[in-house]
Design an enzyme around this catalytic site. Structure first.
Site, PDB file in Angstrom:
ATOM      1  N   TRP B 325      38.923  49.679  33.203  1.00  0.00           N
ATOM      2  CA  TRP B 325      37.783  49.133  32.453  1.00  0.00           C
ATOM      3  C   TRP B 325      36.839  48.367  33.394  1.00  0.00           C
ATOM      4  CZ3 TRP B 325      36.539  43.854  31.804  1.00  0.00           C
ATOM      5  CH2 TRP B 325      35.478  43.615  30.921  1.00  0.00           C
ATOM      6  N   HIS B 326      37.432  47.700  34.411  1.00  0.00           N
ATOM      7  CA  HIS B 326      36.605  46.886  35.298  1.00  0.00           C
ATOM      8  C   HIS B 326      35.674  47.729  36.166  1.00  0.00           C
ATOM      9  CE1 HIS B 326      39.306  43.598  34.213  1.00  0.00           C
ATOM     10  NE2 HIS B 326      38.306  42.821  34.556  1.00  0.00           N
ATOM     11  N   GLY B 327      36.031  48.967  36.405  1.00  0.00           N
ATOM     12  CA  GLY B 327      35.123  49.767  37.202  1.00  0.00           C
ATOM     13  C   GLY B 327      35.755  51.042  37.693  1.00  0.00           C
ATOM     14  N   TYR B 488      30.690  39.194  36.693  1.00  0.00           N
ATOM     15  CA  TYR B 488      31.061  40.097  35.603  1.00  0.00           C
ATOM     16  C   TYR B 488      29.890  40.877  35.019  1.00  0.00           C
ATOM     17  CZ  TYR B 488      36.065  40.019  35.095  1.00  0.00           C
ATOM     18  OH  TYR B 488      37.400  40.259  35.298  1.00  0.00           O
ATOM     19  N   PHE B 491      30.373  44.612  35.232  1.00  0.00           N
ATOM     20  CA  PHE B 491      31.373  45.302  34.410  1.00  0.00           C
ATOM     21  C   PHE B 491      30.803  45.626  33.046  1.00  0.00           C
ATOM     22  CE2 PHE B 491      34.093  42.487  37.191  1.00  0.00           C
ATOM     23  CZ  PHE B 491      34.220  43.463  38.149  1.00  0.00           C
TER      24      PHE B 491
END
Lengths: 132, 491
Positions: B325-327, B488, B491
Site C-alpha cells: 500500500w505504501h508504494g 506521507y 502515499f
C-alpha cells in the site's frame, strides 16, 4: 399544564421552536468558543505581523504581478520598514541567533559549557561568549 | 496547500469564519466545506479534483445500491465490484509504472524485446487515503454499521474533508457520517486542545523533522557508501524520529483543524517508540491504518479464528499488503514482509514463553525469574526495557528499507552500519540532542496534550492569541529555511 405544550416542534412559528436546555447551552458555548478562537487567531496573526514582518514581505513578493499586488507589496514593505525601525524584529533575530548558536556548537563547546556549569562560573553560551 | 504556510493560515481563517457563520444551515455549511476541500486539493493540480469527485460519486452510488438491496449474495457482488473499481483506480495510479518496469525487466531477462505502453502517470496526492475511506464507507454500509447516505453532499464531504484528505488519519464512515447529521458544536476544551495539537504538530514538523531530514537523513540515504557506521546508525535513528515527527505532526494538525471546525477525528499515534513488542507498536503507530487493515483485511481473511498456520498466514498477508500500500517498490514489499514475518515470530515466541512459564510452576511466575530468584516485578521491568530496545531496533532496521530509494541502496546501508573506520561527521550536539530529546518525548504520559489543553481552556482569548502568535514565531525562528512536503503525501 402539559397538554398545552405541543411536543412537535413543527407546530410552532419558525423561530419559536422549543429546544432542550442542553442544546441551548451547547449552542451558546459554540458561539463563545468560535469568537474566542477567531479573536485568538487574528491576534496571533497580528503578533506575527509585528514581530516577523519579514515573512510577510517574502510572502507578498511571491504574489502574481498586478496593480493590487503591487500596492500590497508596497504596503507590506513599508510596514516591515517601520517594524525594523522600531526594533520589533529584534526578538525574532535574537531567537534565530540563539538557535544558530546551538546548531553550530561543537562537542568542545558543549564540554566547556558543562564545565562552566559545574564550577559555578557564569554560563557561557555555546559559541564561547559569556552570556549577559 | 501545505499546513505550515501562510497560504493555509489565510485559507483556514476564511473557512473557519464562514463555516461557523453558517452553522445553523447545515447543507450550506457542508457545501462550503466541500468547496473549500476541493480548493485545498486543487491547489496542487486542479485535475486531481476530477478524480476525487469521480471516486466520491462511485462510492455514493455503490453505497445507495448496497443499502437498497436485501439479497445477501447480490449485496456481496455489488460490494466486490465497487471495491475492485476503487482498487483499480488506486492500482493504476500507484502501480502502473512499477508493473511495467518489472515486466520489462523480466522480458529482457528472458531475451524478449517488446514495446510496452509506458505512460507518465502522475500520482495524485493522498489517493490511497481517500480510496481507503471510500472502501471503508462501502464495507460499513454492507455490514450495516452505517446507513447508506442519501445526501451526496455528505459523501463528498466525508471523502474530501480537507484536514485529513492527503495524509490521514483515515476516518471511518461510521465515525464521521453521524457527525454530519448533528449540529456542529465546538467546546472551549476542544478548541484549547486543538491549539495545543496544532502548535505541537508545527514544532514536530518544522523543527525536528525538517532539521533531521536536511542535515542527516537525506545525506546518508543518498549515498550510504560515503559514510561510516556511526553516521549511518545516527542516520537511521534520525529517520525513525523524522518519520514519526513528520507523520504524527500532520495527524496532530489535522485533528486540531477538524476540532476547530467542530469535528472529532480519532487518534493516529500514541508514542509508538515506547512499545515493548511489535504488536504493541502497531497499536500505537498509524492507528487508523492499522485498525483499517485489521477490520477490512485481517478479519475478512479469517483473523485468528482458524488454524495456527492460517493465523500466521493472515498476519503476514495483512502486513505484506500494508507494505505494498505504501508504494510500488521492492523496498516497501520487503518492509511489509519483514513486519509480517516478525509479528509471526513474536507471536510464536510469546506463546512458547507463556507455555514455558505455565510448565515451570503452574502459577504463571516467570521461569527465568523463578530460577534467578528475582521478583516478578523486576522480571517484568527488565522484559519491558529489553522489549522496547529490541522492538525499536527491529522497527529501525525495517525503516532502512522503507527510506532507501532502492533495495541495493538499503543493503549497502545495512552493511555500512558495521564499518566504523570513518569518524562520524553528523553527530553534533545539536543533532544528537534533537534525536535524544524526541525519543525521550516518547515516554511522556499518553494524555499530556489533553492535560495541556485543560490548563489552556481557562485562558481568555488574548492569552490564547499570545500563545499562538509567539508559539509560531518561536517555531519559525527555530526551523530551518523552507517548507518540505510531508513524507506521507507520496502515499
Amino acid at each position: 399544564m402539559m397538554e398545552h405544550i405541543d411536543p412537535e416542534a413543527d407546530a410552532y412559528e419558525p423561530g419559536f421552536e422549543m429546544k432542550p436546555k442542553a442544546s441551548l447551552n451547547a449552542e451558546n458555548e459554540t458561539t463563545l468558543t468560535f469568537k474566542r478562537a477567531l479573536y485568538a487567531m487574528l491576534f496571533g496573526m497580528f503578533i506575527l505581523a509585528l514581530f516577523h514582518s519579514a515573512s510577510l514581505v517574502t510572502y507578498v513578493r511571491g504574489l502574481p504581478i498586478g496593480p493590487v499586488e503591487d500596492t500590497v507589496i508596497a504596503v507590506s514593505e513599508a510596514w516591515h520598514e517601520q517594524m525594523e525601525k522600531n526594533g520589533m524584529t529584534e526578538l525574532f533575530t535574537l531567537m534565530d541567533e540563539s538557535v544558530t548558536a546551538l546548531h553550530d556548537a561543537t562537542w568542545e563547546d558543549f564540554d566547556a559549557f558543562v564545565q562552566g556549569l559545574k564550577q559555578g562560573e557564569p554560563p557561557e553560551d555555546l559559541r564561547g561568549g559569556v552570556a549577559e | 496547500m501545505l499546513f505550515p504556510t501562510l497560504d493555509f493560515a489565510l485559507f483556514f481563517v476564511i473557512v473557519f469564519l464562514v463555516a461557523w457563520e453558517l452553522r445553523r444551515d447545515m447543507d450550506a455549511r457542508k457545501l462550503v466545506l466541500v468547496f473549500a476541500s476541493y480548493f485545498f486539493y486543487g491547489y496542487w493540480d486542479w485535475r486531481f479534483t476530477l478524480l476525487l469527485a469521480g471516486s466520491s460519486l462511485l462510492n455514493y452510488a455503490a453505497g445507495r445500491i448496497i443499502g437498497g438491496l436485501n439479497d445477501g449474495v447480490t449485496r456481496k457482488w455489488v460490494l466486490g465490484i465497487a471495491v475492485a473499481l476503487n482498487l483499480c483506480v488506486l492500482g493504476f495510479f500507484k502501480y502502473y509504472g512499477f508493473f511495467l518496469d518489472s515486466l520489462a525487466d523480466i522480458l529482457t531477462t528472458l531475451g524478449i524485446e517488446r514495446d510496452l505502453p509506458f505512460l507518465e502517470v502522475i500520482l495524485p496526492v493522498g489517493i490511497s487515503f481517500f480510496t481507503f475511506q471510500g472502501i471503508s464507507y462501502l464495507v460499513d454500509v454492507y455490514r450495516r454499521h452505517v446507513g447508506a447516505s442519501r445526501s451526496v453532499l455528505d459523501i463528498f464531504l466525508y471523502i474530501s474533508f480537507f484536514p485529513q484528505l492527503v495524509a490521514g488519519p483515515i476516518v471511518r464512515a461510521a465515525h464521521f457520517l453521524p457527525q454530519l447529521q448533528r449540529t456542529p458544536h465546538v467546546s472551549r476544551r476542544m478548541a484549547s486542545l486543538a491549539v495545543v495539537l496544532i502548535l505541537v504538530g508545527l514544532f514536530k514538523k518544522m523543527v525536528i523533522a525538517n532539521y533531521l531530514a536536511t542535515e542527516v537523513v537525506d545525506h546518508v540515504f543518498f549515498d550510504p557508501t560515503a559514510f561510516g557506521g556511526g553516521d549511518l546508525l545516527l542516520g537511521v535513528y534520525a529517520y525513525a524520529v523524522q518519520i514519526y515527527c513528520d507523520f504524527s505532526a500532520y495527524s496532530d494538525i489535522a485533528i486540531g483543524v477538524a476540532a476547530l471546525l467542530g469535528y472529532r477525528f480519532p487518534r493516529n499515534f500514541d508514542h509508538p517508540y515506547r512499545s515493548a513488542s511489535l504488536q504493541e507498536f502497531w497499536r500505537r503507530w498509524h492507528i487508523s491504518l492499522s485498525t483499517w487493515l485489521r477490520d477490512y483485511l485481517y478479519i475478512p481473511l479469517g483473523g485468528s479464528r482458524g488454524s495456527t498456520f492460517k493465523t500466521y498466514r493472515n498476519l503476514f498477508l495483512t502486513m505484506f499488503l500494508g507494505g505494498i500500500w505504501h508504494g510500488a517498490a521492492w523496498t516497501f514489499v520487503f518492509w511489509g514482509a519483514f513486519h509480517g514475518a516478525m509479528l509471526g515470530v513474536e507471536r510464536a515466541l510469546t506463546k512458547r514463553w507463556e507455555d514455558l512459564n505455565k510448565d515451570a510452576n503452574g502459577y504463571g511466575v516467570g521461569f527465568v525469574a523463578f530460577f534467578l530468584g528475582l521478583g516478578r516485578s523486576i522480571q517484568n521491568s527488565f522484559a519491558t526495557v529489553l522489549g522496547i530496545i529490541v522492538t525499536f531496533h527491529l522497527v529501525c532496521f525495517a525503516w532502512i528499507f522503507f527510506r532507501a530509494p532502492t533495495f541495493s541502496g538499503a543493503w549497502d546501508y545495512v552493511v555500512g552500519i558495521f564499518d566504523w573506520s570513518q569518524p562520524a561527521q553528523f553527530a553534533t550536539p545539536f543533532i544528537v540532542g534533537l534525536v535524544a530529546f524526541s525519543l525521550a518525548g516518547q515516554f511522556l504520559p499518553s494524555n499530556w496534550a489533553v492535560g495541556a489543553g485543560r490548563v489552556l481552556q481557562r485562558a481568555p482569548w488574548p492569552v490564547l492569541g499570545l500563545m499562538l502568535g509567539f508559539g509560531i514565531l518561536a517555531i519559525e525562528a527555530m526551523a530551518p529555511e523552507g517548507v518540505a512536503p510531508f513524507i506521507y503525501f507520496q502515499f
